[in-house]
Design an enzyme around this catalytic site. Structure first.
Site, PDB file in Angstrom:
ATOM      1  N   TYR A 102       0.859  -1.180   0.000  1.00 34.41           N
ATOM      2  CA  TYR A 102       0.000   0.000   0.000  1.00 34.41           C
ATOM      3  C   TYR A 102       0.904   1.242   0.000  1.00 34.41           C
ATOM      4  O   TYR A 102       1.992   1.218   0.592  1.00 34.41           O
ATOM      5  CB  TYR A 102      -0.899  -0.026   1.234  1.00 34.41           C
ATOM      6  CG  TYR A 102      -1.940   1.055   1.278  1.00 34.41           C
ATOM      7  CD1 TYR A 102      -3.086   0.963   0.496  1.00 34.41           C
ATOM      8  CD2 TYR A 102      -1.779   2.176   2.090  1.00 34.41           C
ATOM      9  CE1 TYR A 102      -4.049   1.974   0.534  1.00 34.41           C
ATOM     10  CE2 TYR A 102      -2.734   3.181   2.133  1.00 34.41           C
ATOM     11  CZ  TYR A 102      -3.860   3.074   1.343  1.00 34.41           C
ATOM     12  OH  TYR A 102      -4.804   4.073   1.368  1.00 34.41           O
ATOM     13  N   THR A 140       1.509   3.950   1.537  1.00 36.05           N
ATOM     14  CA  THR A 140       2.148   4.528   2.722  1.00 36.05           C
ATOM     15  C   THR A 140       3.054   3.545   3.468  1.00 36.05           C
ATOM     16  O   THR A 140       3.647   3.918   4.486  1.00 36.05           O
ATOM     17  CB  THR A 140       1.082   5.052   3.698  1.00 36.05           C
ATOM     18  OG1 THR A 140       0.184   3.994   4.036  1.00 36.05           O
ATOM     19  CG2 THR A 140       0.318   6.218   3.088  1.00 36.05           C
ATOM     20  N   LYS A 141       3.172   2.318   2.981  1.00 39.08           N
ATOM     21  CA  LYS A 141       4.040   1.354   3.661  1.00 39.08           C
ATOM     22  C   LYS A 141       5.507   1.753   3.501  1.00 39.08           C
ATOM     23  O   LYS A 141       5.869   2.559   2.649  1.00 39.08           O
ATOM     24  CB  LYS A 141       3.826  -0.055   3.092  1.00 39.08           C
ATOM     25  CG  LYS A 141       2.412  -0.580   3.204  1.00 39.08           C
ATOM     26  CD  LYS A 141       1.956  -0.746   4.641  1.00 39.08           C
ATOM     27  CE  LYS A 141       0.577  -1.399   4.687  1.00 39.08           C
ATOM     28  NZ  LYS A 141       0.057  -1.529   6.053  1.00 39.08           N
ATOM     29  N   ASN A 142       6.369   1.136   4.307  1.00 40.59           N
ATOM     30  CA  ASN A 142       7.801   1.420   4.212  1.00 40.59           C
ATOM     31  C   ASN A 142       8.330   1.135   2.808  1.00 40.59           C
ATOM     32  O   ASN A 142       9.247   1.805   2.342  1.00 40.59           O
ATOM     33  CB  ASN A 142       8.574   0.590   5.232  1.00 40.59           C
ATOM     34  CG  ASN A 142       8.269   1.002   6.657  1.00 40.59           C
ATOM     35  OD1 ASN A 142       7.210   1.555   6.955  1.00 40.59           O
ATOM     36  ND2 ASN A 142       9.196   0.744   7.554  1.00 40.59           N
ATOM     37  N   LEU A 143       7.784   0.144   2.165  1.00 41.30           N
ATOM     38  CA  LEU A 143       8.012  -0.112   0.742  1.00 41.30           C
ATOM     39  C   LEU A 143       6.643  -0.084   0.081  1.00 41.30           C
ATOM     40  O   LEU A 143       5.896  -1.045   0.174  1.00 41.30           O
ATOM     41  CB  LEU A 143       8.696  -1.463   0.528  1.00 41.30           C
ATOM     42  CG  LEU A 143       8.985  -1.841  -0.931  1.00 41.30           C
ATOM     43  CD1 LEU A 143       9.953  -0.847  -1.570  1.00 41.30           C
ATOM     44  CD2 LEU A 143       9.551  -3.261  -1.028  1.00 41.30           C
TER      45      LEU A 143
END
Length: 368
Positions: free
Chosen positions: A183, A185-188
């Site tokens: 998604y 906004t995830k870190n990746l």
């Protein structure tokens, strides 16, 4: 002043040339589903984590859902997990037809309280689904012992935990399968939905390859009932670019978290912990205070964005009242829901912005 809780535009601006070239290459190729970018990203992501196999799917939710299906978990079965999580964790179990059995979380890591698991295991229990919450690992050693003792599968919800570690090993690689979300906004993060399943079991890998694509062993030949849940080429191309930067971004997140910890050390808010066996990757920097709503309003009025992850525990959601739990059943999760607040954290956040956020929190406490 404007300090948003997330700011994806900053990252795109930094990566614009790389990303634009990646987009152009996909368009020039004319291949948009299960092409070379998906294949290569699966290899690269598996190597990055130290897993044998990786399977790109449509979302983190679908990663969990298909992993349960790969284990033949369905109606009449139970899956142990937590009420302090995003709804998609539970949706995936419901999609499979199984029943979520909830266990409260620890007061410091917000992950499953392993001391409470064993008494909830029944002859219907088929899997434990630990959630590596906010970027902090669950206590995997104890979970593995219980799974081995009771012949249970482990499906890790690592959707918030790219690069997080337990005893110096990447989460997602301890269980039968590890599930990741991309998604935005995830870190990746991708620029849309996307997910990945990693596994060290070739039989599960082959089954998941079929499950994500109509159960096909080859085009128009379905061996099992499957789904349409494929990571697409554009998202895979984006993620291949971003994966090269993930370790640097992780290091920066940890630097930001350390600065927050230093600046807020003498405040009255409860700060995140990092257990000695964990490497926290701070997908979210979550503080806790019994004046959460007033603090959030104070920050918002001064241009600082915050978020609540998550305001309603699973057992108190209207959609899951059918599970039969009552308010008071999970006191830690319920307390968290009323007190937690996520502060801005992303690699592009400046030191000045961090100091501003921390300063406003200190100012709020002195003024009230």
């Amino acid at each position: 002043m404007n300090i948003p809780v997330f700011d994806l535009k900053r990252q795109y601006k930094y990566l614009k040339t790389e990303l634009d070239n990646a987009f152009t290459n996909v368009f020039d190729s004319g291949t948009f589903v299960l092409g070379e970018n998906v294949r290569m990203f699966e290899v690269e992501f598996a190597n990055y984590l130290g897993a044998e196999f990786a399977i790109g799917v449509g979302s983190g939710t679908e990663a969990l859902h298909l992993s349960l299906k790969a284990c033949d978990i369905g109606p009449g079965d139970e899956v142990i997990t937590v009420p302090n999580t995003a709804v998609p964790t539970i949706s995936a179990i419901s999609f499979a037809g199984a029943r979520p059995v909830l266990i409260d979380v620890t007061p410091d890591t917000y992950t499953i309280d392993t001391k409470k698991i064993e008494k909830k295991i029944t002859n219907k229990t088929k899997a434990i689904l630990p959630v590596h919450m906010y970027g902090h690992s669950s206590e995997m050693e104890q979970i593995k012992k219980l799974a081995e003792a009771y012949n249970l599968r482990i499906i890790e919800d690592a959707c918030q935990a790219h690069c997080a570690q337990y005893n110096s090993r990447n989460v997602g690689t301890y269980g039968d399968m590890g599930c990741f979300s991309f998604y935005p906004t995830k870190n990746l993060g991708a620029y849309g939905d996307g997910g990945m399943i990693v596994t060290n079991d070739e039989e599960f890998y082959n089954r998941l390859i079929m499950l994500r694509n109509y159960g096909e062993v080859k085009k128009f030949t379905s061996q099992i009932e499957g789904f349409n849940s494929r990571l697409d080429e554009l998202q895979a191309a984006v993620l291949r670019v971003k994966l090269k930067h993930l370790q640097t971004w992780t290091n920066r997140r940890r630097e930001i978290a350390m600065l927050y910890q230093q600046l807020l050390f003498n405040s009255n808010v409860q700060l995140p912990c990092e257990r000695q066996w964990a490497k926290h990757v701070y997908h979210l920097f979550v503080i806790r205070t019994n004046r959460r709503d007033a603090l959030r309003e104070y920050l918002q009025e001064r241009g600082v964005g915050t978020q609540i992850h998550y305001p309603i525990p699973i057992h108190m959601q209207e959609a899951y009242k059918k599970l039969g739990y009552q308010e008071g059943d999970f006191p830690m999760s319920e307390r968290n829901a009323g007190e937690i607040l996520s502060l801005p954290i992303y690699p592009e956040l400046t030191t000045e912005e961090i100091e501003t956020v921390a300063g406003l929190i200190t100012e709020f406490q002195g003024a009230t």
